[in-house]
Design an enzyme around this catalytic site. Sequence first.
Site, PDB file in Angstrom:
ATOM      1  N   ARG A 184       0.838  -1.211   0.000  1.00  0.00           N
ATOM      2  CA  ARG A 184       0.000   0.000   0.000  1.00  0.00           C
ATOM      3  C   ARG A 184       0.872   1.261   0.000  1.00  0.00           C
ATOM      4  NH1 ARG A 184      -4.857   0.991   3.104  1.00  0.00           N
ATOM      5  NH2 ARG A 184      -5.459   1.793   1.099  1.00  0.00           N
ATOM      6  N   VAL A 219      -4.632   7.442   5.434  1.00  0.00           N
ATOM      7  CA  VAL A 219      -3.211   7.340   5.728  1.00  0.00           C
ATOM      8  C   VAL A 219      -2.362   7.714   4.515  1.00  0.00           C
ATOM      9  CG1 VAL A 219      -3.430   5.752   7.677  1.00  0.00           C
ATOM     10  CG2 VAL A 219      -3.386   4.825   5.377  1.00  0.00           C
ATOM     11  N   HIS A 276      -5.564   8.545  11.944  1.00  0.00           N
ATOM     12  CA  HIS A 276      -5.265   7.112  11.837  1.00  0.00           C
ATOM     13  C   HIS A 276      -3.832   6.857  11.375  1.00  0.00           C
ATOM     14  CE1 HIS A 276      -9.825   5.924  11.508  1.00  0.00           C
ATOM     15  NE2 HIS A 276      -9.459   6.244  12.730  1.00  0.00           N
ATOM     16  N   CYS A 299       9.123   3.483  15.299  1.00  0.00           N
ATOM     17  CA  CYS A 299      10.014   2.547  15.988  1.00  0.00           C
ATOM     18  C   CYS A 299       9.419   2.214  17.356  1.00  0.00           C
ATOM     19  CB  CYS A 299      11.400   3.152  16.137  1.00  0.00           C
ATOM     20  SG  CYS A 299      12.494   2.060  17.072  1.00  0.00           S
ATOM     21  N   GLY A 358     -16.864  11.655   2.369  1.00  0.00           N
ATOM     22  CA  GLY A 358     -16.367  10.368   1.886  1.00  0.00           C
ATOM     23  C   GLY A 358     -16.011   9.361   2.958  1.00  0.00           C
ATOM     24  N   THR A 359     -16.834   9.311   4.008  1.00  0.00           N
ATOM     25  CA  THR A 359     -16.591   8.278   5.019  1.00  0.00           C
ATOM     26  C   THR A 359     -17.894   7.568   5.350  1.00  0.00           C
ATOM     27  OG1 THR A 359     -15.820   7.844   7.287  1.00  0.00           O
ATOM     28  CG2 THR A 359     -16.655  10.065   6.846  1.00  0.00           C
ATOM     29  N   SER A 360     -17.792   6.260   5.612  1.00  0.00           N
ATOM     30  CA  SER A 360     -18.997   5.445   5.809  1.00  0.00           C
ATOM     31  C   SER A 360     -19.597   5.609   7.205  1.00  0.00           C
ATOM     32  CB  SER A 360     -18.665   3.969   5.575  1.00  0.00           C
ATOM     33  OG  SER A 360     -17.683   3.553   6.509  1.00  0.00           O
ATOM     34  N   ASN A 368     -21.046  12.884   0.358  1.00  0.00           N
ATOM     35  CA  ASN A 368     -20.675  11.476   0.208  1.00  0.00           C
ATOM     36  C   ASN A 368     -21.320  10.906  -1.052  1.00  0.00           C
ATOM     37  OD1 ASN A 368     -19.286   9.207   1.023  1.00  0.00           O
ATOM     38  ND2 ASN A 368     -20.603   8.738   2.759  1.00  0.00           N
ATOM     39  N   LEU A 369     -20.797   9.775  -1.479  1.00  0.00           N
ATOM     40  CA  LEU A 369     -21.395   9.118  -2.650  1.00  0.00           C
ATOM     41  C   LEU A 369     -22.758   8.543  -2.296  1.00  0.00           C
ATOM     42  CD1 LEU A 369     -20.634   8.477  -5.579  1.00  0.00           C
ATOM     43  CD2 LEU A 369     -19.694   6.311  -4.782  1.00  0.00           C
TER      44      LEU A 369
END
Length: 233
Positions: free
Chosen positions: A60, A94, A110, A118, A176-178, A202-203
């Site tokens: 990723r 992220v 997040h 580390c 754009g968050t569920s 949102n979609l």
Amino acid sequence: MKSEIHNIVILTGAGVSAESGIDTFRSEGGLWEQHRIEDVATPEGFSRDPDLVLRFYDMRRAAIQTKRPNPAHQALARLDAEWPGELLIVTQNVDDLHERAGASRVLHMHGEHLNAWCIACDTRSPWTKSLIERPPCPACNARALRPDVVWFGEMPYRMDEIYAAMARADLFVSIGTSGAVYPAAGLVRNAREIGIQTLELNLERSQGSQWFHATRLGPASEVVTGWVEEMLS
Ligand code: OAD
């Protein structure tokens, strides 16, 4: 409504990066259909099979570096640059696409793919390469680097700063968050409790959609761009 708004908190999720070609988590064919959360996104999964987890995040991390910000990131960066009041983009993402579009007031609750953490000396270092070979920490040399990504069961970052910004805000916007993952999903209820305006872009409707005063549905590249133009007009 606009004239009464001075301070804004914007929460973004995977939907804002979808049009850049980064998979969302819960859509059909999304990341959590292809991988088990317990395997790749929990501290227990990491101690059980660190190679699997490191390889997943290495892939990723490499992939996001090939992606580009889309018009939604660009519109938010423009709002960040031109909005005269306080503004904070709280992102669950992220990736670094808000920053690459030019936004500076960004908080990654997040964590960030392009950091390594580390666990021996607690230093976070910028990281673009892989971690699977257990490279040494640039600060202490220990071979104890993990992705700087918040896993399920771990505390999201900088919640105090987020709640402080919410307390000063006049408008909370979710993009754009569920609305499936807390505490991010609970911010809209926090906004309602303190009596500020709430808007969802949102979609499709999120799980907490009923908490928003208004919802605008469509791809982020269109609805976010339109909303930013209104705010700056
Ligand atoms: P999800 O995958 O749960 O939700 C993505 C949302 O984006 C959905 O509501 C989609 O309808 C919407 N969406 C998809 N394409 C879009 C587009 N082109 N324009 C606008 N919206 C679009 O992702 P998140 O809500 O970000 O956490 O997930 C929250 C957290 O769950 C993530 O940060 C991650 C994940 O597990 C951790 O890993 C800790």
